[in-house]
Design a protein around this motif. Structure first.
Motif, mmCIF file in Angstrom:
data_model
loop_
_atom_site.group_PDB
_atom_site.id
_atom_site.type_symbol
_atom_site.label_atom_id
_atom_site.label_comp_id
_atom_site.label_asym_id
_atom_site.label_seq_id
_atom_site.Cartn_x
_atom_site.Cartn_y
_atom_site.Cartn_z
ATOM 1 N N ALA B 133 -5.361 -2.134 2.296
ATOM 2 C CA ALA B 133 -4.404 -3.449 1.856
ATOM 3 C C ALA B 133 -4.446 -4.331 2.987
ATOM 4 O O ALA B 133 -4.270 -5.636 2.908
ATOM 5 C CB ALA B 133 -2.925 -2.870 1.686
ATOM 6 N N ASN B 206 2.822 -8.240 -1.982
ATOM 7 C CA ASN B 206 2.403 -7.012 -2.455
ATOM 8 C C ASN B 206 2.235 -5.892 -1.258
ATOM 9 O O ASN B 206 2.954 -4.872 -1.182
ATOM 10 C CB ASN B 206 0.858 -6.986 -2.972
ATOM 11 C CG ASN B 206 1.151 -6.835 -4.351
ATOM 12 O OD1 ASN B 206 1.974 -6.875 -5.015
ATOM 13 N ND2 ASN B 206 -0.322 -6.568 -5.473
ATOM 14 N N ASN B 207 1.875 -6.480 -0.040
ATOM 15 C CA ASN B 207 1.668 -5.616 0.957
ATOM 16 C C ASN B 207 3.113 -5.263 1.526
ATOM 17 O O ASN B 207 3.518 -4.082 1.791
ATOM 18 C CB ASN B 207 0.929 -6.308 2.101
ATOM 19 C CG ASN B 207 -0.328 -6.232 2.187
ATOM 20 O OD1 ASN B 207 -0.930 -5.389 1.285
ATOM 21 N ND2 ASN B 207 -1.073 -6.486 3.070
ATOM 22 N N ASN B 209 5.822 -5.417 -0.252
ATOM 23 C CA ASN B 209 6.862 -4.393 -0.996
ATOM 24 C C ASN B 209 6.014 -2.978 -0.973
ATOM 25 O O ASN B 209 6.735 -1.846 -0.804
ATOM 26 C CB ASN B 209 6.317 -4.758 -2.480
ATOM 27 C CG ASN B 209 7.126 -6.063 -2.918
ATOM 28 O OD1 ASN B 209 8.152 -6.410 -2.068
ATOM 29 N ND2 ASN B 209 6.814 -6.942 -3.685
ATOM 30 N N GLU B 210 4.625 -2.775 -0.793
ATOM 31 C CA GLU B 210 4.058 -1.501 -0.599
ATOM 32 C C GLU B 210 4.643 -0.797 0.647
ATOM 33 O O GLU B 210 4.792 0.396 0.574
ATOM 34 C CB GLU B 210 2.392 -1.538 -0.904
ATOM 35 C CG GLU B 210 2.171 -1.955 -2.033
ATOM 36 C CD GLU B 210 2.497 -0.810 -3.181
ATOM 37 O OE1 GLU B 210 2.090 0.247 -2.945
ATOM 38 O OE2 GLU B 210 3.492 -1.016 -4.020
ATOM 39 N N ARG B 213 8.031 0.345 0.214
ATOM 40 C CA ARG B 213 8.137 1.704 -0.465
ATOM 41 C C ARG B 213 7.398 2.755 0.221
ATOM 42 O O ARG B 213 8.175 4.008 0.083
ATOM 43 C CB ARG B 213 7.083 1.391 -1.653
ATOM 44 C CG ARG B 213 7.267 2.374 -2.664
ATOM 45 C CD ARG B 213 6.640 2.154 -4.082
ATOM 46 N NE ARG B 213 5.313 2.137 -3.931
ATOM 47 C CZ ARG B 213 4.216 3.174 -4.086
ATOM 48 N NH1 ARG B 213 4.826 4.279 -4.528
ATOM 49 N NH2 ARG B 213 3.106 3.019 -3.988
#
Lengths: 405, 259
Positions: B133, B206-207, B209-210, B213
């Protein structure tokens, strides 16, 4: 330290009827303590304080302290083995193959314990405790002790047995040829055969048990080490995570390190109170084997002398019949030989009798020794398990706090 | 953000490829934390494996010890001539039984520990995904920076050409064509730049959020791992304590004899 109670006739110079004896039980108790490394480099050795507490009249006063080293104990053991054939001499810890200046604290403690057990077994054995050599060992000053110890080649070497050995070698060959026997002569006693077989097999079993016990000690140390490493790694991970999770990790890591110490402690306990008694058991069996060798030698001696005496008698009768002038000399020699033969028979029978008593003592003592060793082993394992359960249990409330936050 | 990009491009005015350095401080901190986490996870994962192995070893040795004592007990029973031997044989067998039971408890504990501590190995594995990522983000940023650098040099060329053309009064068809081509290229590059920036932003989002998470789930999983680990250890220890307590009781008379 074992206090001894008096057996009847245990002390030759003390009258059992004397008032002092009837008022107080005679006792002899010894402690081996305070190992100190002396000397430098290759000549380094460990010295021990040997404290004797007794009320026996042969001994100087109530309490006596002397300094002894390992080779002094060896001297005593050798002297006892020489004089008390038939008795299972208590075993000594082995001579170390490692350099003396590399003795670890653990090794020193193991040896001290083994020497303490040795001397107390001697002091509580009904026969051995009367030994003059024991008294010398416990009472004499260090110079006298050293002189006695280094006097290996002296009067102690020339024993009647040595002469007999020479005699036997010459005569037994003749006997074997004459009587047509080529095999070495051995007792044929089914009970004794069974005992020999038992002792040899027992040694194998015990050696294996001791090996496993030693391995278990090592495993405890290894588990302790890996718990410590794991604890450290978990703590670092916790520092990385931070927050309450980090704190939980940190607590876990600390507990791991705490338990690591407990494991090391238990490893030491196992070594001293479980593995060492097993090793002692092995040594005791080896001591029995040494006595068996003595018995075999004594048997052969009395057998050879008996055969030789018979031959001498036959020869004597012949000479007397022929009215030879050598008859007188032959009769003298025959009488001498007969006396020696009877002495050898007495020695052999004494060994047989002593051994049968010793075996009973041995079995009883070993049951007690093993029982205690198992008790200590179980105690240690239970204590360790409880410590582990308590340590981890104390973390549960902290973890609950973490997951709710 | 554009300021940052311009800044890094300005720093490399000489053209060529600028280093893919992201000056988003929050991201940099996070990245450093991930690297740190990965290292600690790696160590912890190793030590966890070593711990499980040590537990396995001690359990095995305990079992072998039990077996040896069982054989000893059998031997003494067969050869017994004295009662002291029979008593000892019984003691041997008692110890053997306890040791074998303790060994079994260790085996159970180990199976559970493996499952527990597997969480560490799992998250160590996930670090690979985090890596990719991050490298996606780096290459996206690199694309943007490259395009901006290209754009900058294109603009420069265009300015030079137009500047030169304005000094000559004769209309130079070839130069004019070149300028037009250049302007076309610039437009295309501008489009590409906007796409790249959009893509970069998408990856960044994205990063973020990931990573969030990952942090959330990791927190939950790690707590679960700790709880499970502790509960299993307690379960084993309680069992072992009761097994050995029985032997302590059965051999207590030997302790008293000594006293």
């Amino acid at each position: 330290m074992i206090s001894t109670t008096s057996n009847s006739g245990s002390s030759s110079s003390q009258s059992p009827r004397s008032p002092s004896a009837s008022q107080q039980q005679p006792f002899l108790s010894v402690t081996v303590t305070d190992p100190v490394k002396l000397g430098n480099g290759v000549q380094a050795y460990i010295s021990y304080r040997v404290i004797t507490k007794t009320n026996l009249p042969e001994y100087q006063g109530q309490e006596k302290i002397v300094i002894r080293r390992y080779s002094d104990f060896v001297w005593l053991r050798d002297r006892l083995a020489d004089k008390y054939k038939g008795i299972f001499i208590p075993p000594l810890p082995e001579k170390s193959t490692v350099e003396k200046f590399r003795f670890s604290a653990e090794f020193i403690e193991m040896r001290r314990q083994a020497l303490d057990i040795f001397i107390n077994r001697v002091a509580s054995h009904p026969e051995l405790k009367q030994s003059e050599d024991l008294r010398i060992f416990l009472q004499e000053d260090e110079e006298t002790m050293e002189r006695a110890r280094t006097q290996e080649t002296g009067i102690f070497k020339k024993k009647p047995a040595d002469f007999m050995q020479l005699f036997k070698d010459v005569q037994s060959k003749v006997t074997d040829v004459v009587l047509g026997k080529e095999k070495p002569i051995e007792e044929s006693n089914p009970e004794y055969e069974k005992l020999k077989h038992y002792i040899f097999e027992l040694e194998d079993h015990l050696a294996e048990a001791q090996k496993q016990a030693f391995r278990l000690v090592k495993r405890h140390k290894e588990l302790g080490q890996s718990l410590s490493d794991f604890g450290k790694a978990i703590k670092l991970l916790g520092a990385c995570e931070g927050d309450s999770l980090g704190k939980a990790f940190s607590e876990l890591g600390s507990k791991s390190e705490f338990l690591s110490l407990k494991l090391q402690k238990e490893a030491h306990n196992l070594l001293m109170n479980f593995e060492e008694p097993l090793k002692d058991y092995v040594r005791a069996v080896q001591s029995i084997k040494a006595t068996m060798v003595d018995r075999a030698n004594a048997f052969r001696q009395q057998y050879d002398l008996a055969e030789t005496t018979k031959l001498k008698e036959i020869n004597l009768d012949k000479l007397m019949l022929m009215r030879s002038e050598r008859a007188g000399e032959a009769e003298f020699e025959y009488k001498e030989l007969k006396a020696e033969s009877e002495e050898a028979t007495r020695r052999y029978q004494s060994i047989v009798k002593l051994m049968s008593e010793e075996i009973v003592r041995f079995q009883e003592q070993k049951t007690a020794d093993m029982g205690l060793a198992f008790h200590e082993f179980a105690k240690g394992q239970e204590r360790l398990a409880k410590e582990i359960a308590d340590a981890w249990r104390s973390l549960i409330p902290k973890l609950e706090k973490c997951s709710s936050s | 953000m554009f300021r940052e990009l311009r800044q890094s491009v300005a720093n490399d005015w000489g053209g060529g490829r600028p280093p893919a350095v992201d000056e988003d401080r929050e991201f940099l901190e996070r990245k450093e934390k991930m690297q740190d986490l990965e290292q600690q996870l790696s160590t912890a994962s190793q030590q966890a494996e070593a711990l499980v192995k040590a537990q396995q070893d001690i359990g095995e040795t305990m079992g072998q010890l039990g077996l040896t004592f069982f054989k000893l007990g059998k031997f003494e029973t067969e050869e017994a001539l004295y009662n002291s031997q029979r008593t000892r044989a019984t003691d041997f067998k008692r110890l053997a039984t306890a040791a074998i039971r303790a060994s079994r408890s260790y085996r159970e504990l180990n199976a559970q520990s493996v499952k527990n501590l597997d969480t560490l190995h799992e998250y160590l594995g996930l670090m690979l995904a985090v890596h990719s990522a991050f490298s996606d983000r780096s290459s996206a940023l690199l694309t943007v920076q490259t395009l901006m650098s290209d754009l900058s040099s294109l603009h420069t060329r265009a300015e030079r050409l137009e500047g030169a053309a304005s000094k000559i009064f004769i209309v130079d068809r070839s130069r004019y064509r070149k300028i037009e081509e250049l302007k076309e290229t610039i437009r295309a590059t501008e489009d590409a730049k906007f796409c790249a920036i959009r893509e970069y932003e998408r990856i960044k989002e994205n990063n973020r959020n990931e990573l969030e998470r990952l942090d959330r789930e990791r927190r939950v999983d790690f707590l679960g791992m700790l709880k499970g680990f502790i509960i299993n250890q307690i379960g084993y220890a309680d069992k072992a304590a009761s097994v050995w307590a029985q032997v302590v009781e059965e051999t207590s008379r030997y302790a008293k004899e000594r006293e």
